[in-house]
Design a protein around this motif. Structure first.
Motif, PDB file in Angstrom:
ATOM      1  N   LEU A  76      64.033 123.873  66.361  1.00  0.00           N
ATOM      2  CA  LEU A  76      64.667 122.505  66.963  1.00  0.00           C
ATOM      3  C   LEU A  76      65.342 121.748  65.749  1.00  0.00           C
ATOM      4  N   GLN A  77      66.228 120.891  66.395  1.00  0.00           N
ATOM      5  CA  GLN A  77      67.108 120.250  65.185  1.00  0.00           C
ATOM      6  C   GLN A  77      67.007 118.874  65.806  1.00  0.00           C
ATOM      7  N   VAL A  78      66.794 118.096  64.519  1.00  0.00           N
ATOM      8  CA  VAL A  78      66.738 116.852  64.779  1.00  0.00           C
ATOM      9  C   VAL A  78      68.032 115.992  63.610  1.00  0.00           C
ATOM     10  N   ARG A  79      68.565 114.988  64.132  1.00  0.00           N
ATOM     11  CA  ARG A  79      69.398 114.190  63.102  1.00  0.00           C
ATOM     12  C   ARG A  79      68.727 113.804  61.964  1.00  0.00           C
ATOM     13  N   SER A  80      69.191 114.112  60.856  1.00  0.00           N
ATOM     14  CA  SER A  80      68.471 113.779  59.751  1.00  0.00           C
ATOM     15  C   SER A  80      68.049 112.342  59.532  1.00  0.00           C
ATOM     16  N   SER A  81      68.929 111.482  60.000  1.00  0.00           N
ATOM     17  CA  SER A  81      68.753 109.986  60.165  1.00  0.00           C
ATOM     18  C   SER A  81      67.515 109.591  60.909  1.00  0.00           C
ATOM     19  N   ASN A  82      67.171 110.308  62.000  1.00  0.00           N
ATOM     20  CA  ASN A  82      66.094 110.113  62.930  1.00  0.00           C
ATOM     21  C   ASN A  82      64.667 110.282  62.342  1.00  0.00           C
ATOM     22  N   THR A  83      64.339 109.545  61.580  1.00  0.00           N
ATOM     23  CA  THR A  83      63.185 109.756  60.768  1.00  0.00           C
ATOM     24  C   THR A  83      61.919 109.655  61.557  1.00  0.00           C
ATOM     25  N   ALA A  84      62.028 108.578  62.535  1.00  0.00           N
ATOM     26  CA  ALA A  84      60.916 108.586  63.541  1.00  0.00           C
ATOM     27  C   ALA A  84      60.553 109.870  64.465  1.00  0.00           C
ATOM     28  N   VAL A  85      61.505 110.378  64.627  1.00  0.00           N
ATOM     29  CA  VAL A  85      61.470 111.585  65.521  1.00  0.00           C
ATOM     30  C   VAL A  85      60.706 112.936  64.363  1.00  0.00           C
ATOM     31  N   ILE A  86      61.325 112.954  63.322  1.00  0.00           N
ATOM     32  CA  ILE A  86      60.856 113.783  62.225  1.00  0.00           C
ATOM     33  C   ILE A  86      59.496 113.764  62.047  1.00  0.00           C
ATOM     34  N   GLU A  87      58.970 112.282  62.127  1.00  0.00           N
ATOM     35  CA  GLU A  87      57.329 112.178  61.756  1.00  0.00           C
ATOM     36  C   GLU A  87      56.875 112.587  63.061  1.00  0.00           C
ATOM     37  N   PHE A  88      57.342 112.401  64.170  1.00  0.00           N
ATOM     38  CA  PHE A  88      56.665 112.789  65.603  1.00  0.00           C
ATOM     39  C   PHE A  88      56.466 114.375  65.594  1.00  0.00           C
ATOM     40  N   TYR A  89      57.502 115.154  64.985  1.00  0.00           N
ATOM     41  CA  TYR A  89      57.329 116.501  64.885  1.00  0.00           C
ATOM     42  C   TYR A  89      56.551 116.926  63.852  1.00  0.00           C
ATOM     43  N   ARG A  90      56.428 116.370  62.776  1.00  0.00           N
ATOM     44  CA  ARG A  90      55.478 116.606  61.574  1.00  0.00           C
ATOM     45  C   ARG A  90      53.997 116.683  62.095  1.00  0.00           C
ATOM     46  N   ARG A  91      53.824 115.574  62.835  1.00  0.00           N
ATOM     47  CA  ARG A  91      52.414 115.179  63.622  1.00  0.00           C
ATOM     48  C   ARG A  91      52.010 116.357  64.499  1.00  0.00           C
ATOM     49  N   LEU A  92      53.011 117.087  65.059  1.00  0.00           N
ATOM     50  CA  LEU A  92      52.726 118.229  65.837  1.00  0.00           C
ATOM     51  C   LEU A  92      52.788 119.427  65.058  1.00  0.00           C
ATOM     52  N   GLY A  93      52.859 119.787  63.818  1.00  0.00           N
ATOM     53  CA  GLY A  93      52.784 120.704  63.058  1.00  0.00           C
ATOM     54  C   GLY A  93      54.046 121.369  62.851  1.00  0.00           C
ATOM     55  N   TYR A  94      54.998 120.540  62.712  1.00  0.00           N
ATOM     56  CA  TYR A  94      56.336 121.327  62.547  1.00  0.00           C
ATOM     57  C   TYR A  94      56.517 120.884  61.106  1.00  0.00           C
ATOM     58  N   GLY A  95      57.414 121.883  60.341  1.00  0.00           N
ATOM     59  CA  GLY A  95      57.879 121.469  58.861  1.00  0.00           C
ATOM     60  C   GLY A  95      59.394 121.747  58.856  1.00  0.00           C
ATOM     61  N   VAL A  96      59.780 120.801  57.857  1.00  0.00           N
ATOM     62  CA  VAL A  96      61.191 121.117  57.707  1.00  0.00           C
ATOM     63  C   VAL A  96      61.758 122.427  57.154  1.00  0.00           C
ATOM     64  N   ASP A  97      62.439 123.338  57.607  1.00  0.00           N
ATOM     65  CA  ASP A  97      62.824 124.779  57.085  1.00  0.00           C
ATOM     66  C   ASP A  97      64.030 124.213  56.172  1.00  0.00           C
ATOM     67  N   GLU A  98      63.942 124.863  55.048  1.00  0.00           N
ATOM     68  CA  GLU A  98      65.145 124.514  54.124  1.00  0.00           C
ATOM     69  C   GLU A  98      66.269 125.708  54.258  1.00  0.00           C
ATOM     70  N   VAL A  99      67.047 124.973  55.354  1.00  0.00           N
ATOM     71  CA  VAL A  99      68.016 125.830  55.928  1.00  0.00           C
ATOM     72  C   VAL A  99      69.190 124.831  56.390  1.00  0.00           C
ATOM     73  N   THR A 100      70.678 125.110  56.090  1.00  0.00           N
ATOM     74  CA  THR A 100      71.461 124.221  56.620  1.00  0.00           C
ATOM     75  C   THR A 100      71.757 124.833  57.956  1.00  0.00           C
ATOM     76  N   SER A 101      71.960 123.820  58.788  1.00  0.00           N
ATOM     77  CA  SER A 101      72.421 124.094  60.122  1.00  0.00           C
ATOM     78  C   SER A 101      74.013 124.133  60.399  1.00  0.00           C
ATOM     79  N   LEU A 102      74.494 125.111  60.782  1.00  0.00           N
ATOM     80  CA  LEU A 102      75.907 125.463  60.815  1.00  0.00           C
ATOM     81  C   LEU A 102      76.381 125.416  62.421  1.00  0.00           C
ATOM     82  N   GLY A 103      77.390 124.818  62.876  1.00  0.00           N
ATOM     83  CA  GLY A 103      77.793 125.096  64.394  1.00  0.00           C
ATOM     84  C   GLY A 103      79.285 125.111  64.415  1.00  0.00           C
ATOM     85  N   LYS A 104      79.697 125.785  65.497  1.00  0.00           N
ATOM     86  CA  LYS A 104      81.159 125.889  65.835  1.00  0.00           C
ATOM     87  C   LYS A 104      81.261 126.000  67.130  1.00  0.00           C
ATOM     88  N   ARG A 105      82.058 124.954  67.640  1.00  0.00           N
ATOM     89  CA  ARG A 105      82.221 124.846  69.062  1.00  0.00           C
ATOM     90  C   ARG A 105      83.401 125.846  69.722  1.00  0.00           C
TER      91      ARG A 105
END
Length: 158
Positions: free
Chosen positions: A120-149
């Motif tokens: 899943l992707q979370v805006r890096s500025s959304n720290t509260a949501v990142i903490e929500f996912y951490r409590r559910l067992g998710y970790g930050v993957d050391e990757v760079t998300s790229l996109g092209k419309r």
């Protein structure tokens, strides 16, 4: 009916029924996404809904509370990874476990399909949501998300 007679947020979360999206949910879901800050100018939420309804529509989850959509999760599986987008919970019900219930159901449905990993992707500025996912067992993957419309959305009018 007095305020004391109204169901508590905890009772509402406990009574919530998680089901697949139906078209009648559209306006309430878009309003929930707007209230949750998930609608951005480069994504038209109505177009996103229509796109999802063409691919694994059964994985577009709605948490139904008292007959209204109070939470959502747009889940997908591409055969390699699972994804969750548009996880949202009504403001008055946040922190009561409804988001965790939606994620648990997403994980269950993906595991049933043989999905080895959920991204899943979370805006890096959304720290509260990142903490929500951490409590559910998710970790930050050391990757760079790229996109092209590939297909531009027209911003919603209004």
């Amino acid at each position: 009916m007095s305020e004391a007679d109204l169901p508590t947020a905890d009772a509402a979360v406990a009574a919530a029924r998680i089901r697949s999206f139906v078209r009648a949910d559209t306006e309430a879901v878009v309003a929930l996404w707007r209230e949750s800050g998930l609608v951005v100018p480069w994504n038209d939420p109505y177009v996103d809904i229509e796109r999802k309804l063409t691919v694994q529509p059964e994985l577009f989850l709605v948490a139904d509370v008292d007959g209204r959509p109070a939470g959502t999760a747009m889940v997908g599986f591409d055969g390699h990874r699972g994804w969750v987008n548009y996880l949202a919970v009504e403001a008055g019900l946040r922190g009561g476990g409804l988001g965790a219930r939606l994620m648990s159901e997403a994980e269950r449905l993906l595991a049933e399909r043989g999905c080895p990993k959920l991204n899943l992707q979370v805006r890096s500025s959304n720290t509260a949501v990142i903490e929500f996912y951490r409590r559910l067992g998710y970790g930050v993957d050391e990757v760079t998300s790229l996109g092209k419309r590939l297909i531009p959305d027209t911003p919603p009018a209004g």
